[in-house]
Design a protein around this motif. Sequence first.
Motif, PDB file in Angstrom:
ATOM      1  N   ARG A   1      -4.734 -38.030  45.441  1.00  0.00           N
ATOM      2  CA  ARG A   1      -3.893 -37.280  46.370  1.00  0.00           C
ATOM      3  C   ARG A   1      -4.333 -35.828  46.339  1.00  0.00           C
ATOM      4  NH1 ARG A   1       2.035 -39.023  44.433  1.00  0.00           N
ATOM      5  NH2 ARG A   1       1.251 -37.988  42.571  1.00  0.00           N
ATOM      6  N   PHE A   2      -4.710 -35.326  47.490  1.00  0.00           N
ATOM      7  CA  PHE A   2      -5.251 -33.967  47.560  1.00  0.00           C
ATOM      8  C   PHE A   2      -4.622 -33.212  48.712  1.00  0.00           C
ATOM      9  CE2 PHE A   2      -8.118 -30.817  49.292  1.00  0.00           C
ATOM     10  CZ  PHE A   2      -8.433 -30.078  48.160  1.00  0.00           C
ATOM     11  N   SER A   3      -4.180 -31.983  48.438  1.00  0.00           N
ATOM     12  CA  SER A   3      -3.690 -31.079  49.464  1.00  0.00           C
ATOM     13  C   SER A   3      -4.250 -29.690  49.179  1.00  0.00           C
ATOM     14  CB  SER A   3      -2.153 -31.038  49.467  1.00  0.00           C
ATOM     15  OG  SER A   3      -1.688 -30.106  50.427  1.00  0.00           O
ATOM     16  N   GLY A   4      -4.930 -29.137  50.155  1.00  0.00           N
ATOM     17  CA  GLY A   4      -5.535 -27.822  49.982  1.00  0.00           C
ATOM     18  C   GLY A   4      -6.668 -27.652  50.974  1.00  0.00           C
ATOM     19  N   ALA A   5      -7.447 -26.602  50.789  1.00  0.00           N
ATOM     20  CA  ALA A   5      -8.616 -26.407  51.646  1.00  0.00           C
ATOM     21  C   ALA A   5      -9.599 -27.544  51.391  1.00  0.00           C
ATOM     22  CB  ALA A   5      -9.269 -25.060  51.344  1.00  0.00           C
ATOM     23  N   PHE A   6     -10.191 -28.088  52.450  1.00  0.00           N
ATOM     24  CA  PHE A   6     -11.074 -29.224  52.261  1.00  0.00           C
ATOM     25  C   PHE A   6     -12.254 -28.862  51.372  1.00  0.00           C
ATOM     26  CE2 PHE A   6      -9.211 -31.445  55.993  1.00  0.00           C
ATOM     27  CZ  PHE A   6      -8.935 -32.623  55.326  1.00  0.00           C
TER      28      PHE A   6
ATOM     29  N   TYR B   1      -4.404 -39.739  49.757  1.00  0.00           N
ATOM     30  CA  TYR B   1      -3.642 -38.721  50.493  1.00  0.00           C
ATOM     31  C   TYR B   1      -4.580 -37.534  50.702  1.00  0.00           C
ATOM     32  CZ  TYR B   1       0.137 -35.303  51.420  1.00  0.00           C
ATOM     33  OH  TYR B   1       0.956 -34.345  51.969  1.00  0.00           O
ATOM     34  N   LEU B   2      -4.855 -37.190  51.958  1.00  0.00           N
ATOM     35  CA  LEU B   2      -5.712 -36.053  52.294  1.00  0.00           C
ATOM     36  C   LEU B   2      -4.989 -35.159  53.279  1.00  0.00           C
ATOM     37  CD1 LEU B   2      -9.242 -37.666  52.811  1.00  0.00           C
ATOM     38  CD2 LEU B   2      -8.444 -36.382  50.823  1.00  0.00           C
TER      39      LEU B   2
ATOM     40  N   LEU C   1      -5.136 -39.267  40.187  1.00  0.00           N
ATOM     41  CA  LEU C   1      -5.518 -37.855  40.215  1.00  0.00           C
ATOM     42  C   LEU C   1      -4.822 -37.192  41.393  1.00  0.00           C
ATOM     43  CD1 LEU C   1      -7.182 -35.388  39.366  1.00  0.00           C
ATOM     44  CD2 LEU C   1      -9.085 -36.297  40.721  1.00  0.00           C
ATOM     45  N   THR C   2      -4.050 -36.121  41.114  1.00  0.00           N
ATOM     46  CA  THR C   2      -3.323 -35.380  42.148  1.00  0.00           C
ATOM     47  C   THR C   2      -3.707 -33.909  42.048  1.00  0.00           C
ATOM     48  OG1 THR C   2      -1.447 -36.908  42.082  1.00  0.00           O
ATOM     49  CG2 THR C   2      -1.058 -34.745  43.045  1.00  0.00           C
ATOM     50  N   VAL C   3      -4.136 -33.326  43.143  1.00  0.00           N
ATOM     51  CA  VAL C   3      -4.478 -31.903  43.219  1.00  0.00           C
ATOM     52  C   VAL C   3      -3.742 -31.313  44.409  1.00  0.00           C
ATOM     53  CG1 VAL C   3      -6.318 -30.197  43.408  1.00  0.00           C
ATOM     54  CG2 VAL C   3      -6.767 -32.373  42.234  1.00  0.00           C
ATOM     55  N   VAL C   4      -2.814 -30.389  44.153  1.00  0.00           N
ATOM     56  CA  VAL C   4      -1.985 -29.811  45.210  1.00  0.00           C
ATOM     57  C   VAL C   4      -2.070 -28.292  45.150  1.00  0.00           C
ATOM     58  CG1 VAL C   4       0.360 -29.547  46.102  1.00  0.00           C
ATOM     59  CG2 VAL C   4      -0.391 -31.763  45.228  1.00  0.00           C
TER      60      VAL C   4
ATOM     61  N   SER D   1       5.714 -39.573  50.054  1.00  0.00           N
ATOM     62  CA  SER D   1       6.647 -38.473  50.325  1.00  0.00           C
ATOM     63  C   SER D   1       6.889 -37.619  49.099  1.00  0.00           C
ATOM     64  CB  SER D   1       7.976 -39.033  50.829  1.00  0.00           C
ATOM     65  OG  SER D   1       8.558 -39.906  49.879  1.00  0.00           O
ATOM     66  N   GLU D   2       6.510 -38.094  47.898  1.00  0.00           N
ATOM     67  CA  GLU D   2       6.761 -37.337  46.668  1.00  0.00           C
ATOM     68  C   GLU D   2       5.631 -36.384  46.317  1.00  0.00           C
ATOM     69  OE1 GLU D   2       3.939 -40.348  45.181  1.00  0.00           O
ATOM     70  OE2 GLU D   2       5.481 -40.223  46.731  1.00  0.00           O
TER      71      GLU D   2
END
Length: 495
Positions: free
Chosen positions: A257-262, A279-280, A234-237, A489-490
Amino acid sequence: MVGDQERRRRRGWREEEDRISELPDALRLQILSLLPLKSAIRTGVLSSRWRGLWEQRWPDPSSVDVRLPSGAAASASVAALRGEHLAAVERRGRRRMDCLSLAFHAGQLAPPELKRFIEYAAACDVEEVRLRLDGGGGRGARGGTRRPGALAVHFPIGSKLLARLSVRGLHLTASANAMVATLEVIHFHSVSLTDAALRRVVSACPRLRELELRYCRHLRRIDFTVGAANLKSLTVVDCSRATELRVPSAPRLRSFRFSGAFLCSNIFGSTVDCLEHLYLCSGGPETGLPRTNLPSAVPRLSNLTVLTLCSIALQYVSASVATTTTTTTMDRSLHSLRELQLLMFGMANSNLADIYSFLKACRCPQLERLFVQLPTNTYDSFTTNYLEVAEEEPPEGGLENLWSAKMTNFKGYRNEIRLVDFLLRKASCLNKLFLIAPKEVLPQVHRKVHSEALPHFLKTDVSRLERASVTAQIIFDESVSPQSQPLHSEVFVRI
């Protein structure tokens, strides 16, 4: 010595075992035509006679790749090319199709034409669909609503064999009570869809194993209460409005893998203790600690092999383990961790203290590779913060198996040097330490002729630091080992 009789027996066994390769090409092609694409490709391991044969199992073309050039959307040349593509696609007949790849720009396709492409591919039992709209995809819709006349894709596509779906820049609607028993991979990039539509998509795909959501800015609540039984990745960017994510049951989840507001909710329950990649990243500067319990479970995810934390997530983890007195050091041990990446937005005393606190509280006895992405700011934050935060003592051990470390955006500031000194003194098996200076941001005509971005005296001072490993090399040139990149890195590579 093997006798002649034994050799003949073995040769006869091999020939009998490989009789299927002796079938006429027509029969072998018929066999391949009954197999899904993935299985057909795998037959190449049987023998040299099978390699590449899968490409001929249906008359050409078995895949359709349509790319309309950029330019005036309504120009006569684009309209003629669009018509040629549609005619050529339909002339091939309704034969099985591996992949439909359709890339175009805003204004080049009308809704009926897009629907015509998709319905034709579905009629051919397509296994993979890639739809990409550049230049305006998804913009203009607010709150998940769709503008009249905007391009939309209706889910499910309709193919009985669809396994992979990739959509970029389009609107997406989903039917209730739909079932797509074959779909395994979904990638949505800049797609306008509602929370309910996403739930319907996931619940309709019982075999879904990989889901990627990027820049889907109308999503607010990502809820997989139903349909995540087989989800492995699961990837959320940068789904910027999503403030809540619920995955109460994902027993097979291995990568998150998550990137964004916590997020304010915690997906780490007892059913995802087998998580291997995490990934946080908050994706922004430190502006305080909003309420969240997402990173608090990191110390107890003992099966993690690859971990990436930004400096805010690192601060959460450090604060969490510092306030938990009932958890033993053994319970916090990340004994399977092989690679750690730290994305530092700052390198003040508090940031260095967070790194030390993490390594003290979360023991990583098998850690082999460490990556630290330092901030790109041009001033040393130590000079403005050294009186505000008490210095943290570095840990005594935990880096016994570390053999490779890399620090990017290295400028030689005080806390950066302290971290380098710590690694060199504690990593007794260290083989290579890469210290890579920030990349030039000046225009090409103003760049320096020489490639050395770090001053010679700084390299000399670093090279004189004490080392626990007699084989440790300090390398200032990334080109020496370009393959030395973190596994995560991807995450920001766009489709």
